[in-house]
Write a protein that holds these residues in place. Sequence first.
Motif, PDB file in Angstrom:
ATOM      1  N   THR A   1      -3.828 -34.444   3.958  1.00 15.48           N
ATOM      2  CA  THR A   1      -5.053 -34.334   4.760  1.00 15.48           C
ATOM      3  C   THR A   1      -4.849 -33.172   5.726  1.00 15.48           C
ATOM      4  O   THR A   1      -3.986 -33.239   6.611  1.00 15.48           O
TER       5      THR A   1
ATOM      6  N   LYS B   1     -12.964 -36.375   3.544  1.00 11.32           N
ATOM      7  CA  LYS B   1     -11.881 -37.172   4.151  1.00 11.32           C
ATOM      8  C   LYS B   1     -12.108 -37.320   5.663  1.00 11.32           C
ATOM      9  O   LYS B   1     -11.804 -38.354   6.263  1.00 11.32           O
ATOM     10  N   MET B   2     -12.684 -36.282   6.294  1.00 11.99           N
ATOM     11  CA  MET B   2     -12.985 -36.384   7.734  1.00 11.99           C
ATOM     12  C   MET B   2     -13.982 -37.512   7.985  1.00 11.99           C
ATOM     13  O   MET B   2     -13.848 -38.278   8.939  1.00 11.99           O
TER      14      MET B   2
ATOM     15  N   CYS C   1     -11.044 -33.724  12.731  1.00 12.39           N
ATOM     16  CA  CYS C   1     -12.452 -34.175  12.733  1.00 12.39           C
ATOM     17  C   CYS C   1     -13.176 -33.658  13.970  1.00 12.39           C
ATOM     18  O   CYS C   1     -14.313 -33.157  13.888  1.00 12.39           O
TER      19      CYS C   1
ATOM     20  N   GLN D   1     -12.112 -40.733   7.950  1.00  9.90           N
ATOM     21  CA  GLN D   1     -11.300 -40.993   9.148  1.00  9.90           C
ATOM     22  C   GLN D   1     -12.177 -41.329  10.357  1.00  9.90           C
ATOM     23  O   GLN D   1     -11.787 -42.163  11.183  1.00  9.90           O
TER      24      GLN D   1
ATOM     25  N   GLN E   1     -11.817 -32.091   1.861  1.00  6.71           N
ATOM     26  CA  GLN E   1     -11.322 -32.354   3.225  1.00  6.71           C
ATOM     27  C   GLN E   1     -12.464 -32.784   4.159  1.00  6.71           C
ATOM     28  O   GLN E   1     -12.256 -33.634   5.028  1.00  6.71           O
TER      29      GLN E   1
ATOM     30  N   TRP F   1      -0.086 -39.183  12.023  1.00  2.00           N
ATOM     31  CA  TRP F   1      -0.993 -38.587  11.017  1.00  2.00           C
ATOM     32  C   TRP F   1      -2.446 -38.802  11.420  1.00  2.00           C
ATOM     33  O   TRP F   1      -3.282 -37.926  11.232  1.00  2.00           O
TER      34      TRP F   1
ATOM     35  N   ASP G   1      -5.424 -36.127  12.010  1.00  2.00           N
ATOM     36  CA  ASP G   1      -6.709 -36.193  11.298  1.00  2.00           C
ATOM     37  C   ASP G   1      -7.881 -36.206  12.277  1.00  2.00           C
ATOM     38  O   ASP G   1      -8.895 -35.546  12.052  1.00  2.00           O
TER      39      ASP G   1
ATOM     40  N   ASN H   1       0.772 -31.696   7.690  1.00  3.09           N
ATOM     41  CA  ASN H   1      -0.391 -31.083   8.342  1.00  3.09           C
ATOM     42  C   ASN H   1      -0.623 -29.652   7.817  1.00  3.09           C
ATOM     43  O   ASN H   1       0.012 -29.211   6.847  1.00  3.09           O
TER      44      ASN H   1
END
Length: 292
Positions: free
Chosen positions: A96, A171-172, A244, A175, A168, A236, A240, A67
Amino acid sequence: MKLAFIGLGNMGYPMAGHLAHQGYDVTVFNRTTHKAIKWAAEYGQGYAATIQRAVHKADIIFSCVGNDDDLRAVTLGTEGVLHHAKSGAIMVDHSTVSAECSKQIAQLFAQKHIHFVDAPVSGGQLGAQKGQLSIMCGAETHIFNAIEPVLKSYGKTIVHMGEVGSGQLTKMVNQICVAGLLQGLAEGIYFAQQAGIDVHKAMSVISQGAASSWQMVNRYPTMLNGEYHFGFAVDWMRKDLDICLAEAAKNGLKLPVTQTVNGFYQELQQLGNGRLDTSSLLLRLQQISSAD
Ligand SMILES: NC(=O)c1ccc[n+]([C@@H]2O[C@H](COP(=O)([O-])OP(=O)(O)OC[C@H]3O[C@@H](n4cnc5c(N)ncnc54)[C@H](OP(=O)(O)O)[C@@H]3O)[C@@H](O)[C@H]2O)c1
């Protein structure tokens, strides 16, 4: 070209392995040293007992840790990359973390002429093992161009999203899309199990149709077997989804499904299931039903 890789977890271990298979000169560091020793023996490459020794000669330094705090520890800590990488080195982080964390580290690195790239990945442990990850990068264009050929060692789709932090943010999005989808998959299987139909047959036919997804194709067989001790940990995912939801709140947005599924994962954590794969949402539904 000399490479260093920090963090030989579920993802980092095979990713670093692909770099070695491509013929790069790789030195690995892992906090728990025995994993680094095992990796070095398996791939015939070097390991270092400290980050300093792993990175001081490296042209590109990769990391895949946990993290924000973990990334700060390996970059900004007294033993971290900031203090030991050479001027002109590039650090590519595959963890992430929050976009803010990436941007902060990039600014501090820039003062020492070290380039930072946020490059989170999607495709899971299997994607890392097969070398078929999707990689979303935030970087200056000339830095992205320099690292892209190396990332091809384990990346199937590698996209430059824009400046540092944009990897990033992408990636949000991933997720947010996955959270609701996994709950839907868990509910579908749960429903099928109660409906008295052949669940294997049901999943094999619908996974070829419009409901198909990576999660369905790769996870329904293990979910039906109750196998959850692998893959992408609930802990994880909680990290994440918190990232978000915090980013959404900054923009005044509400994400109701993401929020709800985050709560379900919190319940799994409270039952001691934080290291299970995220598909364990099915286990949660089954446990609720057996408690009724
Ligand atoms: N697993 C997936 O499917 C997946 C998919 C996409 C993205 N990711 C992301 O990739 C990252 C790694 O995931 P993973 O599944 O590989 O995790 P993991 O198996 O738990 O491995 C984490 C790695 O980071 C190291 N680490 C953690 N905190 C550290 C610290 N403070 N200082 C030094 N080393 C530290 C660990 O060292 P030790 O061995 O000493 O504990 C280990 O090598 C996470 O950010 C995760 O969200 C994972």
